[in-house]
Design a protein around this motif. Structure first.
Motif, PDB file in Angstrom:
ATOM      1  N   ARG A  66      47.604  23.315  43.291  1.00  0.00           N
ATOM      2  CA  ARG A  66      47.182  23.488  44.436  1.00  0.00           C
ATOM      3  C   ARG A  66      45.534  23.560  44.827  1.00  0.00           C
ATOM      4  O   ARG A  66      45.197  22.581  45.513  1.00  0.00           O
ATOM      5  CB  ARG A  66      48.014  24.491  45.212  1.00  0.00           C
ATOM      6  CG  ARG A  66      47.411  24.332  46.935  1.00  0.00           C
ATOM      7  CD  ARG A  66      47.760  25.680  47.561  1.00  0.00           C
ATOM      8  NE  ARG A  66      46.705  26.464  47.018  1.00  0.00           N
ATOM      9  CZ  ARG A  66      46.492  27.736  48.298  1.00  0.00           C
ATOM     10  NH1 ARG A  66      47.198  28.026  49.149  1.00  0.00           N
ATOM     11  NH2 ARG A  66      45.556  28.443  47.719  1.00  0.00           N
ATOM     12  N   ASP A  67      45.084  24.086  44.190  1.00  0.00           N
ATOM     13  CA  ASP A  67      43.460  24.451  44.198  1.00  0.00           C
ATOM     14  C   ASP A  67      42.815  23.055  43.801  1.00  0.00           C
ATOM     15  O   ASP A  67      41.797  22.472  44.430  1.00  0.00           O
ATOM     16  CB  ASP A  67      42.983  25.670  43.590  1.00  0.00           C
ATOM     17  CG  ASP A  67      43.556  27.089  44.501  1.00  0.00           C
ATOM     18  OD1 ASP A  67      44.006  26.747  45.432  1.00  0.00           O
ATOM     19  OD2 ASP A  67      43.410  28.110  43.506  1.00  0.00           O
ATOM     20  N   HIS A  80      37.123  21.360  36.595  1.00  0.00           N
ATOM     21  CA  HIS A  80      36.586  22.102  35.341  1.00  0.00           C
ATOM     22  C   HIS A  80      36.220  23.463  35.584  1.00  0.00           C
ATOM     23  O   HIS A  80      36.819  24.423  34.993  1.00  0.00           O
ATOM     24  CB  HIS A  80      35.479  21.099  34.923  1.00  0.00           C
ATOM     25  CG  HIS A  80      35.124  21.741  33.573  1.00  0.00           C
ATOM     26  ND1 HIS A  80      35.775  22.206  32.421  1.00  0.00           N
ATOM     27  CD2 HIS A  80      33.808  22.427  33.115  1.00  0.00           C
ATOM     28  CE1 HIS A  80      35.284  22.485  31.578  1.00  0.00           C
ATOM     29  NE2 HIS A  80      34.035  22.780  31.919  1.00  0.00           N
ATOM     30  N   ARG A  81      35.537  23.589  36.673  1.00  0.00           N
ATOM     31  CA  ARG A  81      35.378  25.112  37.179  1.00  0.00           C
ATOM     32  C   ARG A  81      36.264  25.951  37.396  1.00  0.00           C
ATOM     33  O   ARG A  81      36.718  27.231  36.893  1.00  0.00           O
ATOM     34  CB  ARG A  81      34.452  25.231  38.411  1.00  0.00           C
ATOM     35  CG  ARG A  81      34.055  26.607  38.733  1.00  0.00           C
ATOM     36  CD  ARG A  81      33.312  26.597  40.024  1.00  0.00           C
ATOM     37  NE  ARG A  81      33.954  26.269  40.958  1.00  0.00           N
ATOM     38  CZ  ARG A  81      34.819  27.187  41.720  1.00  0.00           C
ATOM     39  NH1 ARG A  81      35.221  28.452  41.177  1.00  0.00           N
ATOM     40  NH2 ARG A  81      35.566  26.805  42.808  1.00  0.00           N
ATOM     41  N   GLN A  89      37.926  29.144  35.051  1.00  0.00           N
ATOM     42  CA  GLN A  89      38.079  30.471  35.735  1.00  0.00           C
ATOM     43  C   GLN A  89      39.371  30.809  35.403  1.00  0.00           C
ATOM     44  O   GLN A  89      39.874  31.998  35.080  1.00  0.00           O
ATOM     45  CB  GLN A  89      37.954  30.351  37.195  1.00  0.00           C
ATOM     46  CG  GLN A  89      38.188  31.397  37.841  1.00  0.00           C
ATOM     47  CD  GLN A  89      37.794  31.156  39.350  1.00  0.00           C
ATOM     48  OE1 GLN A  89      36.773  31.657  39.945  1.00  0.00           O
ATOM     49  NE2 GLN A  89      38.798  30.860  40.218  1.00  0.00           N
ATOM     50  N   ALA A  90      40.515  30.223  35.426  1.00  0.00           N
ATOM     51  CA  ALA A  90      41.819  30.393  34.822  1.00  0.00           C
ATOM     52  C   ALA A  90      42.152  30.680  33.485  1.00  0.00           C
ATOM     53  O   ALA A  90      42.842  31.697  33.168  1.00  0.00           O
ATOM     54  CB  ALA A  90      42.840  29.087  35.377  1.00  0.00           C
ATOM     55  N   VAL A  91      41.213  29.984  32.833  1.00  0.00           N
ATOM     56  CA  VAL A  91      41.353  30.435  31.361  1.00  0.00           C
ATOM     57  C   VAL A  91      40.731  31.707  30.959  1.00  0.00           C
ATOM     58  O   VAL A  91      41.310  32.501  30.381  1.00  0.00           O
ATOM     59  CB  VAL A  91      40.428  29.342  30.442  1.00  0.00           C
ATOM     60  CG1 VAL A  91      40.350  29.783  28.975  1.00  0.00           C
ATOM     61  CG2 VAL A  91      41.096  27.992  30.293  1.00  0.00           C
ATOM     62  N   LYS A 102      30.541  21.973  29.168  1.00  0.00           N
ATOM     63  CA  LYS A 102      30.495  23.192  28.524  1.00  0.00           C
ATOM     64  C   LYS A 102      31.364  24.246  29.428  1.00  0.00           C
ATOM     65  O   LYS A 102      31.614  23.850  30.634  1.00  0.00           O
ATOM     66  CB  LYS A 102      28.977  23.749  28.480  1.00  0.00           C
ATOM     67  CG  LYS A 102      28.176  23.244  27.488  1.00  0.00           C
ATOM     68  CD  LYS A 102      26.802  23.766  27.776  1.00  0.00           C
ATOM     69  CE  LYS A 102      25.901  23.091  26.417  1.00  0.00           C
ATOM     70  NZ  LYS A 102      24.619  23.673  26.660  1.00  0.00           N
ATOM     71  N   PHE A 103      31.882  25.151  28.703  1.00  0.00           N
ATOM     72  CA  PHE A 103      32.743  26.170  29.677  1.00  0.00           C
ATOM     73  C   PHE A 103      31.757  26.840  30.354  1.00  0.00           C
ATOM     74  O   PHE A 103      30.689  27.242  30.321  1.00  0.00           O
ATOM     75  CB  PHE A 103      33.135  26.980  28.414  1.00  0.00           C
ATOM     76  CG  PHE A 103      34.408  28.066  29.277  1.00  0.00           C
ATOM     77  CD1 PHE A 103      35.512  27.765  29.245  1.00  0.00           C
ATOM     78  CD2 PHE A 103      33.915  29.394  29.720  1.00  0.00           C
ATOM     79  CE1 PHE A 103      36.487  28.640  29.734  1.00  0.00           C
ATOM     80  CE2 PHE A 103      35.120  30.004  29.974  1.00  0.00           C
ATOM     81  CZ  PHE A 103      36.155  29.741  30.137  1.00  0.00           C
ATOM     82  N   ILE A 104      32.571  26.911  31.813  1.00  0.00           N
ATOM     83  CA  ILE A 104      31.561  27.560  32.832  1.00  0.00           C
ATOM     84  C   ILE A 104      32.246  29.165  33.091  1.00  0.00           C
ATOM     85  O   ILE A 104      33.459  29.072  33.344  1.00  0.00           O
ATOM     86  CB  ILE A 104      32.146  26.870  34.089  1.00  0.00           C
ATOM     87  CG1 ILE A 104      31.530  25.474  34.078  1.00  0.00           C
ATOM     88  CG2 ILE A 104      31.359  27.677  35.459  1.00  0.00           C
ATOM     89  CD1 ILE A 104      31.867  24.605  35.346  1.00  0.00           C
ATOM     90  N   TYR A 105      31.695  30.198  32.588  1.00  0.00           N
ATOM     91  CA  TYR A 105      31.844  31.546  32.576  1.00  0.00           C
ATOM     92  C   TYR A 105      31.963  31.943  34.069  1.00  0.00           C
ATOM     93  O   TYR A 105      30.844  31.811  34.750  1.00  0.00           O
ATOM     94  CB  TYR A 105      31.038  32.425  31.655  1.00  0.00           C
ATOM     95  CG  TYR A 105      31.191  32.169  30.545  1.00  0.00           C
ATOM     96  CD1 TYR A 105      32.384  32.880  29.630  1.00  0.00           C
ATOM     97  CD2 TYR A 105      30.252  31.317  29.689  1.00  0.00           C
ATOM     98  CE1 TYR A 105      32.284  32.433  28.277  1.00  0.00           C
ATOM     99  CE2 TYR A 105      30.590  30.890  28.237  1.00  0.00           C
ATOM    100  CZ  TYR A 105      31.625  31.418  27.527  1.00  0.00           C
ATOM    101  OH  TYR A 105      31.742  31.426  26.222  1.00  0.00           O
TER     102      TYR A 105
END
Length: 473
Positions: A62-63, A72-73, A77-79, A194-197
């Motif tokens: 949904r989001d 990607h963000r 965040q979910a990861v 890159k991974f977004i923390y």
């Protein structure tokens, strides 16, 4: 929308191969007793991993559907949240697995299946992002190869005579492959971003906003699985195997709810601010769900003996046949409630779904404890039917309050009438005359197909399929 439906259908069919067909092979080769020994820890593992899943199958789709540019963000965040939840499961779950006496003889299988479910949860997360972005073709490719590997590996082990422990190891290896492949496809799609923390505040906000989704999925899995746990307690592993044999076929009949729910979810999320369009889509989804649900219901009440003998042969599963009509009622109720549940999710009433499913868990547990000792496996299905009626009524009532529409058109009422009439025919008129029963049920199936799809929808479907075929050529 039809293009996405085809991709989603292909993806779901591939999951059907591993979620249903593999288990049918296990049941056919192992028999009820050994199959029950495997399915009891399999069900427990599915319940435990609920915390790791945290409802992302609804929330993330949904989001991302509403904010595709932030896909990607949201995925990162979910990861991050999933990793925290996995650690919590490891810290609190593993000691319980080691200490509970009721798990004696099941611990190794349960540990392996829990690990495989966690790997699958991570892999599925990346595919949920594909759905939210409308990239169903990417998911199909990923699921295709992982399904082939899982089916060949696990199916080969079953056919070679391996037992539940080795099969559990096979699931771990196949889900590890699924995770690696999903990550590789996702990374290629994003282009090496890159991974977004996420910061602490955004993570806490995501946990808070996602709680209704997580609770809904958790409670939904629990109320759909608690019967197996109670059957194991009162009736033992063999009856778990018999019950799960019927349940696996019903689960196979439910695969199209995933197709329709995911397709309509992303479309309805985009039209959530247009009330008229939202009601129109929801009403159409109700009719399509009813068409498939009534079709499956008729198959399960009218052809139960043929289906069970064809799938399981004579390997001790004849007790599944009289359970089939009851499984058919549950299947129909789940299809009936699908569109109302999706509407509540899209219209930000996920709390209603959470509370409804929570109450249903209480009803399910109470009824199973009361009915299973008295009616055996029939009791479990009586409890399931009552629970589904209760939950579906909640969905319909609150969906009506939300949009002031029952979401049922004339064709939908006809489909409901067909289900009622065929059920009465099977129950009271000629239940034992096979030729007449098969003839009537076949005619009813054809009529369902004619009523469920309008001529305009059929014409549009044919034209688009022809267009896709010509483009592919």
């Amino acid at each position: 929308m039809i293009r996405n439906t085809l991709f989603m259908f292909t993806s779901t069919i591939l999951r059907f191969i591993n979620g249903v067909l593999l288990f049918i092979i296990m049941a056919r080769f192992w028999g009820p007793q050994t199959f029950g020994v495997f399915m009891y820890p399999f069900t427990l593992a599915a319940i435990i991993v609920i915390l790791v899943d945290y409802g992302f199958n609804l929330q993330l789709v949904r989001d991302v559907g509403k904010k595709t540019q932030e896909a990607h963000r949201l995925t990162c965040q979910a990861v991050a949240i999933k990793t925290i939840l996995t650690a919590i499961v490891a810290v609190f779950g593993l000691p319980l697995i080691l200490l509970l006496k009721s798990l004696e003889g099941y611990r190794l299988i349960l540990g392996l299946l829990l690990f495989s479910n966690i790997l699958n949860s991570y892999g599925l997360l990346f595919n949920l992002s594909f759905r939210g972005m409308g990239l169903f073709d990417r998911e199909v490719k990923t699921v295709f190869w992982s399904s082939i590997v899982t089916f060949l590996l696990v199916g080969g082990l079953v056919l070679s005579g391996q037992g539940p422990e080795v099969i559990a190891i096979g699931f771990v290896l196949s889900k590890a492959f699924f995770l690696i492949l999903s990550w590789a496809v996702y990374r290629h799609l994003i282009g090496g971003t890159k991974f977004i923390y996420p910061n602490r505040r955004s993570a806490l906000t995501a946990l808070s906003s996602g709680f209704p989704f997580a609770a809904h999925v958790a409670l939904g899995t629990l109320y759909f699985s608690v019967d197996t746990i109670i059957i194991q307690h009162f009736l033992g592993a063999e009856n778990v195997g018999i019950y799960q044999a019927g349940l696996r076929i019903m689960v196979g009949g439910l695969i199209l709810t995933d197709v329709l729910s995911n397709i309509y979810l992303s479309r309805m999320a985009k039209d959530s601010y247009d009330r008229k369009a939202l009601i129109s889509l929801s009403t159409r989804m109700t009719r399509h769900c009813l068409m498939i649900g009534v079709f499956g219901f008729i198959c399960m009440i009218g052809f139960s003996d043929l289906i069970v003998k064809l799938i399981y042969g004579s390997n001790g599963f004849s007790k599944v046949i009289p359970l089939f009509p009851l499984f058919g009622i549950v299947l129909l109720l789940r299809y009936l409630g699908a569109s109302y549940g999706i509407l509540l999710t899209v219209d930000n009433r996920q709390v209603v779904r959470m509370v409804g499913v929570g109450l249903s868990v209480i009803v399910s547990i109470a009824l199973n404890i009361l009915l299973i000792p008295r009616f055996n496996l029939n009791g479990a299905l009586f409890a399931s039917i009552i629970t589904h009626v209760f939950l579906t009524a909640i969905y319909i009532f609150f969906a009506w309050r939300q949009v002031q529409s029952w979401l049922i058109e004339k064709r939908s009422w006809i489909l409901i009438s067909i289900a009622v009439l065929t059920g009465l025919f099977q129950l009271f008129i000629i239940p034992d005359h096979n030729i007449m029963r098969y003839t009537v049920m076949t005619g009813a199936l054809l009529f369902v197909g004619l009523i469920g799809i309008t001529s305009t929808e059929y014409s549009n479907l044919v034209k688009r399929l022809q267009r896709y075929a010509s483009n592919a050529a």
